[in-house]
Design a protein around this motif. Structure first.
Motif, PDB file in Angstrom:
ATOM      1  N   TYR A 109       0.821  -1.211   0.000  1.00  0.00           N
ATOM      2  CA  TYR A 109       0.000   0.000   0.000  1.00  0.00           C
ATOM      3  C   TYR A 109       0.854   1.258   0.000  1.00  0.00           C
ATOM      4  N   ALA A 110       1.882   1.295   0.847  1.00  0.00           N
ATOM      5  CA  ALA A 110       2.701   2.503   0.994  1.00  0.00           C
ATOM      6  C   ALA A 110       3.565   2.711  -0.242  1.00  0.00           C
ATOM      7  N   SER A 111       3.609   3.943  -0.722  1.00  0.00           N
ATOM      8  CA  SER A 111       4.467   4.321  -1.843  1.00  0.00           C
ATOM      9  C   SER A 111       4.709   5.819  -1.750  1.00  0.00           C
ATOM     10  N   SER A 112       5.973   6.233  -1.787  1.00  0.00           N
ATOM     11  CA  SER A 112       6.270   7.654  -1.635  1.00  0.00           C
ATOM     12  C   SER A 112       5.724   8.465  -2.805  1.00  0.00           C
ATOM     13  N   ARG A 113       5.725   7.896  -4.008  1.00  0.00           N
ATOM     14  CA  ARG A 113       5.275   8.628  -5.188  1.00  0.00           C
ATOM     15  C   ARG A 113       3.787   8.427  -5.480  1.00  0.00           C
ATOM     16  N   PHE A 114       3.208   7.312  -4.962  1.00  0.00           N
ATOM     17  CA  PHE A 114       1.818   7.000  -5.311  1.00  0.00           C
ATOM     18  C   PHE A 114       1.213   6.126  -4.213  1.00  0.00           C
ATOM     19  N   PRO A 115       0.860   6.723  -3.054  1.00  0.00           N
ATOM     20  CA  PRO A 115       0.274   5.927  -1.965  1.00  0.00           C
ATOM     21  C   PRO A 115      -1.019   5.249  -2.411  1.00  0.00           C
ATOM     22  N   GLY A 116      -1.179   3.985  -1.996  1.00  0.00           N
ATOM     23  CA  GLY A 116      -2.379   3.238  -2.344  1.00  0.00           C
ATOM     24  C   GLY A 116      -2.442   2.828  -3.804  1.00  0.00           C
ATOM     25  N   LYS A 117      -1.299   2.775  -4.452  1.00  0.00           N
ATOM     26  CA  LYS A 117      -1.251   2.499  -5.897  1.00  0.00           C
ATOM     27  C   LYS A 117      -2.007   1.243  -6.324  1.00  0.00           C
ATOM     28  N   PRO A 118      -1.911   0.119  -5.615  1.00  0.00           N
ATOM     29  CA  PRO A 118      -2.637  -1.077  -6.090  1.00  0.00           C
ATOM     30  C   PRO A 118      -4.139  -0.882  -6.205  1.00  0.00           C
ATOM     31  N   LEU A 119      -4.696   0.106  -5.461  1.00  0.00           N
ATOM     32  CA  LEU A 119      -6.137   0.345  -5.478  1.00  0.00           C
ATOM     33  C   LEU A 119      -6.550   1.402  -6.496  1.00  0.00           C
ATOM     34  N   ALA A 120      -5.590   1.985  -7.198  1.00  0.00           N
ATOM     35  CA  ALA A 120      -5.907   3.027  -8.185  1.00  0.00           C
ATOM     36  C   ALA A 120      -6.854   2.464  -9.244  1.00  0.00           C
ATOM     37  N   GLU A 121      -7.914   3.203  -9.532  1.00  0.00           N
ATOM     38  CA  GLU A 121      -8.915   2.707 -10.480  1.00  0.00           C
ATOM     39  C   GLU A 121      -8.462   2.879 -11.921  1.00  0.00           C
ATOM     40  N   ILE A 122      -8.556   1.825 -12.686  1.00  0.00           N
ATOM     41  CA  ILE A 122      -8.257   1.838 -14.115  1.00  0.00           C
ATOM     42  C   ILE A 122      -9.376   1.105 -14.827  1.00  0.00           C
TER      43      ILE A 122
ATOM     44  N   LYS B  19     -11.778  -0.868 -12.555  1.00  0.00           N
ATOM     45  CA  LYS B  19     -11.268  -1.887 -11.632  1.00  0.00           C
ATOM     46  C   LYS B  19      -9.959  -1.382 -11.010  1.00  0.00           C
ATOM     47  N   PRO B  20      -9.619  -1.858  -9.798  1.00  0.00           N
ATOM     48  CA  PRO B  20      -8.330  -1.471  -9.216  1.00  0.00           C
ATOM     49  C   PRO B  20      -7.170  -2.054 -10.015  1.00  0.00           C
ATOM     50  N   MET B  21      -6.037  -1.383  -9.938  1.00  0.00           N
ATOM     51  CA  MET B  21      -4.868  -1.792 -10.709  1.00  0.00           C
ATOM     52  C   MET B  21      -4.498  -3.251 -10.475  1.00  0.00           C
ATOM     53  N   PHE B  22      -4.550  -3.701  -9.215  1.00  0.00           N
ATOM     54  CA  PHE B  22      -4.127  -5.071  -8.933  1.00  0.00           C
ATOM     55  C   PHE B  22      -4.978  -6.086  -9.681  1.00  0.00           C
ATOM     56  N   TRP B  23      -6.277  -5.766  -9.882  1.00  0.00           N
ATOM     57  CA  TRP B  23      -7.154  -6.699 -10.598  1.00  0.00           C
ATOM     58  C   TRP B  23      -6.674  -6.898 -12.034  1.00  0.00           C
ATOM     59  N   HIS B  24      -6.267  -5.836 -12.697  1.00  0.00           N
ATOM     60  CA  HIS B  24      -5.802  -5.941 -14.078  1.00  0.00           C
ATOM     61  C   HIS B  24      -4.550  -6.809 -14.167  1.00  0.00           C
ATOM     62  N   VAL B  25      -3.632  -6.624 -13.223  1.00  0.00           N
ATOM     63  CA  VAL B  25      -2.404  -7.436 -13.224  1.00  0.00           C
ATOM     64  C   VAL B  25      -2.770  -8.907 -13.021  1.00  0.00           C
ATOM     65  N   TRP B  26      -3.604  -9.169 -12.022  1.00  0.00           N
ATOM     66  CA  TRP B  26      -4.013 -10.553 -11.736  1.00  0.00           C
ATOM     67  C   TRP B  26      -4.754 -11.174 -12.928  1.00  0.00           C
ATOM     68  N   HIS B  27      -5.679 -10.432 -13.510  1.00  0.00           N
ATOM     69  CA  HIS B  27      -6.478 -10.932 -14.635  1.00  0.00           C
ATOM     70  C   HIS B  27      -5.582 -11.290 -15.814  1.00  0.00           C
ATOM     71  N   ARG B  28      -4.619 -10.452 -16.129  1.00  0.00           N
ATOM     72  CA  ARG B  28      -3.739 -10.705 -17.272  1.00  0.00           C
ATOM     73  C   ARG B  28      -2.756 -11.833 -16.974  1.00  0.00           C
ATOM     74  N   ALA B  29      -2.234 -11.873 -15.747  1.00  0.00           N
ATOM     75  CA  ALA B  29      -1.310 -12.957 -15.380  1.00  0.00           C
ATOM     76  C   ALA B  29      -2.011 -14.304 -15.412  1.00  0.00           C
ATOM     77  N   SER B  30      -3.283 -14.316 -15.050  1.00  0.00           N
ATOM     78  CA  SER B  30      -4.040 -15.568 -15.008  1.00  0.00           C
ATOM     79  C   SER B  30      -4.251 -16.178 -16.392  1.00  0.00           C
ATOM     80  N   ARG B  31      -4.009 -15.407 -17.438  1.00  0.00           N
ATOM     81  CA  ARG B  31      -4.123 -15.929 -18.800  1.00  0.00           C
ATOM     82  C   ARG B  31      -2.947 -16.842 -19.166  1.00  0.00           C
ATOM     83  N   CYS B  32      -1.870 -16.776 -18.393  1.00  0.00           N
ATOM     84  CA  CYS B  32      -0.703 -17.606 -18.674  1.00  0.00           C
ATOM     85  C   CYS B  32      -1.010 -19.050 -18.273  1.00  0.00           C
ATOM     86  N   ARG B  33      -1.070 -19.941 -19.237  1.00  0.00           N
ATOM     87  CA  ARG B  33      -1.464 -21.323 -18.971  1.00  0.00           C
ATOM     88  C   ARG B  33      -0.429 -22.100 -18.179  1.00  0.00           C
ATOM     89  N   ALA B  34       0.799 -21.609 -18.152  1.00  0.00           N
ATOM     90  CA  ALA B  34       1.847 -22.313 -17.417  1.00  0.00           C
ATOM     91  C   ALA B  34       1.703 -22.140 -15.905  1.00  0.00           C
TER      92      ALA B  34
END
Length: 247
Positions: A14-27, A30-45
């Motif tokens: 959560y803590a970030s000097s340049r962007f506090p709460g960055k994982p929750l930033a809406e994009i 959806k929050p940023m972390f959701w996009h990372v998780w959703h795209r990573a989950s496409r990797c079949r390996a």
């Protein structure tokens, strides 16, 4: 030997000097972390992909969106250490591969993870990361980390300085930009977390140098995909067109 099982982890502090709460930033709703998780989950390996965080707010948001999440300690010095705590909690086997996926890469492409994991078809590979070609002007920037490799593709050195030095410039740029996604055998990650910060790691502020300074080889796979991280709030606008093209 069969290809090892692979487990993805996304550290989300959560803590970030340049962007506090960055994982929750809406994009895009959806929050940023959701996009990372959703795209990573496409990797079949990948057998599974878990978020690992130090903050109850991120944990609650992940639960609402159905994203598997583990609550970790607040005192981790880097993402690798946080990922190890999460992997140990899931009892990931020693010979399995643990993937450290940056939580501020909402434009991640699953092909990058495929390239990162491909080297583990060879039993001798202990750890891997990615790099992509870069031009000479960009190589001069200290926040762009460069890497040089040996003849089999293992990292010789990572630096914020432009390496290698071109005594005589050729036609093509010789520089490789390090893409900060990592994969390691679980036993190798366990060994790494027990090592103290190394001199060059501290000097360059690059955690991957701890592997090299302790004789742990790191394979560097080259990809054509670029890293598009979010360091500041204004970076979100910059990556929206890219995300719209690769939803």
């Amino acid at each position: 030997m069969a290809f090892p099982s692979c487990f993805g982890f996304i550290p989300a502090r959560y803590a970030s000097s340049r962007f506090p709460g960055k994982p929750l930033a809406e994009i895009m709703g959806k929050p940023m972390f959701w996009h990372v998780w959703h795209r990573a989950s496409r990797c079949r390996a990948l057998t599974s992909v878990h978020l690992c965080t130090d903050d109850a707010r991120i944990m609650e948001a992940a639960s609402r969106l159905g994203v598997p999440c583990l609550l970790t300690r607040t005192d981790h010095a880097n993402g690798s250490s946080r990922v190890f705590e999460a992997a140990a909690a899931l009892r990931v086997p020693d010979d399995a591969v643990v993937v450290n996926i940056q939580g501020d890469e909402p434009a991640l492409e699953s092909a990058m993870l495929d390239a990162l994991l491909a080297p583990f078809a060879a039993d001798e590979v202990a750890a891997s990361t990615l790099a992509c070609p870069m031009d000479r002007d960009e190589a001069l920037l200290p926040d762009r980390v460069k890497v040089v490799r040996d003849t089999v593709g293992n990292a010789l050195y990572f630096s914020r300085s432009p390496i290698p030095f071109e005594r005589t410039a050729g036609e093509a740029s010789p520089y490789l930009l390090h893409v900060g996604i990592y994969a390691y055998r679980m036993r190798v990650l366990a060994a790494y977390t027990k090592l103290p910060p190394s001199p060059l790691e501290v000097m360059e502020s690059l955690e991957q140098l701890r592997f090299l300074e302790n004789g742990i080889p790191m394979r560097v796979a080259v990809t054509d995909h670029r890293s598009h991280g979010v360091d500041r709030p204004e970076d979100i606008e910059r990556i929206l067109p890219l995300m719209a093209k690769n939803t």
